[in-house]
Scaffold this active site. Structure first.
Site, PDB file in Angstrom:
ATOM      1  N   GLU A 145     -11.954  -0.587  -3.543  1.00  0.00           N
ATOM      2  CA  GLU A 145     -11.029  -0.277  -2.436  1.00  0.00           C
ATOM      3  C   GLU A 145     -11.548   0.827  -1.510  1.00  0.00           C
ATOM      4  OE1 GLU A 145      -6.349   0.587  -1.528  1.00  0.00           O
ATOM      5  OE2 GLU A 145      -7.046   0.760  -3.569  1.00  0.00           O
ATOM      6  N   HIS A 176       0.821  -1.209   0.000  1.00  0.00           N
ATOM      7  CA  HIS A 176       0.000   0.000   0.000  1.00  0.00           C
ATOM      8  C   HIS A 176       0.864   1.272   0.000  1.00  0.00           C
ATOM      9  CE1 HIS A 176      -4.108  -1.572   0.281  1.00  0.00           C
ATOM     10  NE2 HIS A 176      -3.585  -2.570   0.966  1.00  0.00           N
TER      11      HIS A 176
END
Length: 684
Positions: A349, A212
């Protein structure tokens, strides 16, 4: 220190003031007096004289106009910072932009130094790391592992007093290694504890954080809008779920049950037993059978209802079934075969690339928050979020896999709307895999038998012990490991010289009860082991590939490497921001079983002409070796096929893998056995 390496001084001991000596006392940052915080400004002169008289390096900070960082101060300095929190995400994106837009390294150093002691340390470290990785004048920097900065996010905090005592009393060369107990979060009366070695593995959680970091969901569009980002969000997390479920079978546990209802009690509890160093408070626990409720945490900016998350899921499901998503203004964006999964991943997401964030909302993040705050949904008891509320701790919690199984089911729902691959897509005329096998890298090792065991390794945690000892302080931890092995394929090319892509997967034959899996169940559990290009000469080609060359993993040394400013001989690389991104190699294989557990090893060689994106790269340099999970820096994802091909869609007219390989000569399968030995071997 005139080059960009001086920025590394800001990425050490995040809770210590910027003026405090860095790099084992060898480096001191000289701050202008107005850069000191209110606490230290009255005694600024004595501070500058007190620290760093013996330093080898002094870094003078240019006195620039203090940047406006009031927006970032909205995240409590001594509180939690969560990228699942929409307000925090936006603040991080703005701070990344502030760091990216500084005209040169010296100005960035000044702005970052001023900001460092005034804002949340995790927010600062994350935002500066992202900016460093994406600036052309800093992207060669070797960013330290988050384990170095915040070891409390990864290990049992009971070891820290022991480490501090050892570091304070004993000289560095005589210090003992402090052992981190294995499986410290629950007893064996808790079934889920059988997978604690996997969920709480340091490398697993570092991977999730670093992925991430490489693929931030917010910030300037040029750093978010990476090639096939949404699809990679789907595929990386799909592989996490597949790997986790396979290891559950190895431990006689059933597959994870998806979180299909937010109205039923969550049976899995989790007591994380880790602390947040910014305020020294423990991550809250979640008892068994906790109900998920509406969140009304006004102070945190997390206010939404369970019904809203259900609505987002219904809208996503309706769009999947309808074959399009709704853009602002009502325009339809088709979920086609080529880009549909990417569009869907960015919505799910969500990232700043979501086609319609207002309509589809924060489905994945909302589930994380519902679980993370379930113990205190109204902030009545002033408790922060649980472990599932931060990237670097989320994978420790069994609930992570329930929510991501539900997300993965929605992705699979979309994949089932696509046509199965036809013979031309699956086949490669003139290419025949005549044999496929694996063998341990040792003399007289039997064919197709792989070995796993426990390994004890060491990591230096000194740089994460704020206001702690100088020098190294080592802790040891135990993790799963496998013996190195080699793939061997004999491939007959009946035509002219050609290229292909070799794809290798492993999948379980049976579930936890030894019941054979159907082909549709098995394809969702196929774990990618490797993917690489092969040059096929006419006739029989013997392909030999070592397990450590995997396109999915990074070696232990890169997962746990330490970055020191003073180590001028340390090799640097332009691609370093991908260097810490990758699945930990020690978990390449499933655990297996003491009596041996049978798996299907599958290999196919696909037509390179259908795979290529017309760019060449060397997987052996510049940290390109984990490209299956992490892509390539500033390049296209190096495979035109859908991620997970050929198992990402249902397979038509085949009952099992044997049917599939018999119909396609460019494929092969063989049975391999993974034996787990319950012994601990120290890393040499």
């Amino acid at each position: 220190m005139s080059d960009n390496r001086k920025l590394l001084a800001l990425l050490q001991r995040p809770l210590e003031p910027a003026f405090y000596p860095k790099d084992d006392g060898k480096t001191v940052i000289d701050l202008p007096e107005n850069f000191l915080t209110e606490r230290y400004r009255p005694i600024g002169a004595s501070i500058q004289n007190r620290f760093g008289n013996d330093a080898d390096t002094r870094i003078p900070i240019r006195n620039v106009s203090p940047p406006s960082i009031s927006f970032a101060e909205a995240v409590p300095r001594r509180g939690g910072f969560s990228l699942f929190n929409p307000k925090h995400r936006q603040i991080a994106g703005d701070l990344i932009n502030l760091f990216l837009t500084q005209p040169d390294v010296d100005t960035l150093m000044s702005v970052a130094t001023y900001s460092r002691d005034r804002i949340n340390p995790m927010l600062f470290q994350y935002s500066l790391s992202v900016a460093i990785q994406h600036r052309p004048d800093t992207k060669d920097l070797n960013i330290p592992s988050l384990l170095e900065l915040f070891p409390d996010s990864f290990v049992d905090p009971s070891v820290f007093p022991k480490l501090r005592e050892e570091g304070a009393v004993v000289q560095a060369e005589n210090r003992m290694v402090i052992d981190i107990p294995m499986n410290f979060t629950a007893s064996d009366r808790e079934e889920e504890q059988r997978l604690a070695y996997w969920r709480e593995d340091i490398g697993v959680n570092l991977h999730h954080w670093h992925w991430h970091l490489v693929y931030p969901g917010m910030g300037p569009r040029e750093i978010v809008n990476k090639n096939r980002r949404g699809e990679l969000f789907y595929y990386m997390h799909h592989q996490l779920i597949a790997r986790y479920n396979v290891d559950r079978f190895c431990n006689r546990l059933a597959r994870v049950r998806p979180l299909t209802s937010f109205r039923e009690p969550l049976p899995e509890g989790y007591f994380p037993k880790i602390i947040r160093s910014s305020n020294n408070r423990a991550f809250p626990a979640r008892p068994q059978n906790t109900m998920l409720r509406d969140l009304n945490r006004v102070e945190d900016g997390v206010v939404f209802t369970v019904s809203s998350v259900e609505l987002y899921e219904a809208r996503i499901t309706e769009s999947i079934d309808g074959g399009y998503v709704v853009a602002p203004g009502g325009n339809r964006i088709p979920l086609d075969e080529e880009t549909g999964i990417d569009v869907l991943g960015n919505i799910m997401e969500p990232s700043d690339l979501s086609a319609n964030k207002q309509f589809y909302g924060d489905y994945h993040g909302g589930m994380h928050n519902m679980i993370a705050y379930s113990h205190d949904p109204e902030n009545r008891f002033l408790e922060g979020y649980g472990a599932v509320g931060e990237f670097q701790t989320a994978m420790r919690d069994p609930a992570f896999y329930r929510l991501h199984s539900q997300v993965d089911n929605l992705f699979d729902r979309y994949k089932r709307t696509l046509q199965p691959y036809n013979a031309n897509q699956l086949g490669y005329a003139g290419v025949q895999i005549q044999s496929l096998g694996v063998q341990l890298n040792r003399a007289n090792a039997p064919a197709n038998v792989l070995l796993t065991y426990w390994q004890r390794s060491q990591v230096d945690l000194a740089t994460g012990l704020d206001f702690g000892p100088q020098g190294n302080v080592f802790a040891s931890f135990t993790h799963l490991q496998h013996a190195p092995f080699t793939y061997r394929l004999a491939v007959n090319n009946t035509g002219a010289a050609r290229r292909g892509t070799c794809r290798i997967f492993i999948g379980p034959k049976t579930d936890e009860r030894n019941t054979p899996l159907t082909i549709d169940e098995q394809r969702l559990l196929m774990v990618e082991l490797d993917k690489f290009t092969v040059n096929l000469s006419p006739g029989v080609n013997n392909i030999v590939r070592r397990s450590e060359q995997s396109s999915v993993t990074i070696p232990y040394e890169r997962t746990f490497r330490q970055v020191a400013m003073s180590n001028v001989n340390e090799p640097s690389t332009e691609q370093f921001r991908f260097c810490n991104c990758g699945w930990p190699h020690h978990l390449l294989l499933p655990k297996g079983a003491p009596e041996g557990m049978q798996f299907d090893l599958f290999a196919m060689i696909s037509n390179y002409a259908d795979d290529t994106v017309n760019q060449e790269f060397d997987e052996n340099v510049n940290c390109n070796d984990s490209h299956s999970f992490c892509g390539l820096r500033d390049q296209l994802y190096p495979d035109r096929r859908p991620m997970g091909f050929p198992f990402d869609r249902p397979l038509s007219a085949v009952r099992n893998l044997t049917d599939l390989t018999q119909a396609n000569t460019n494929m092969a399968t063989s049975t391999v056995q993974i034996r787990f030995t319950n012994t601990v071997i120290a890393r040499t």
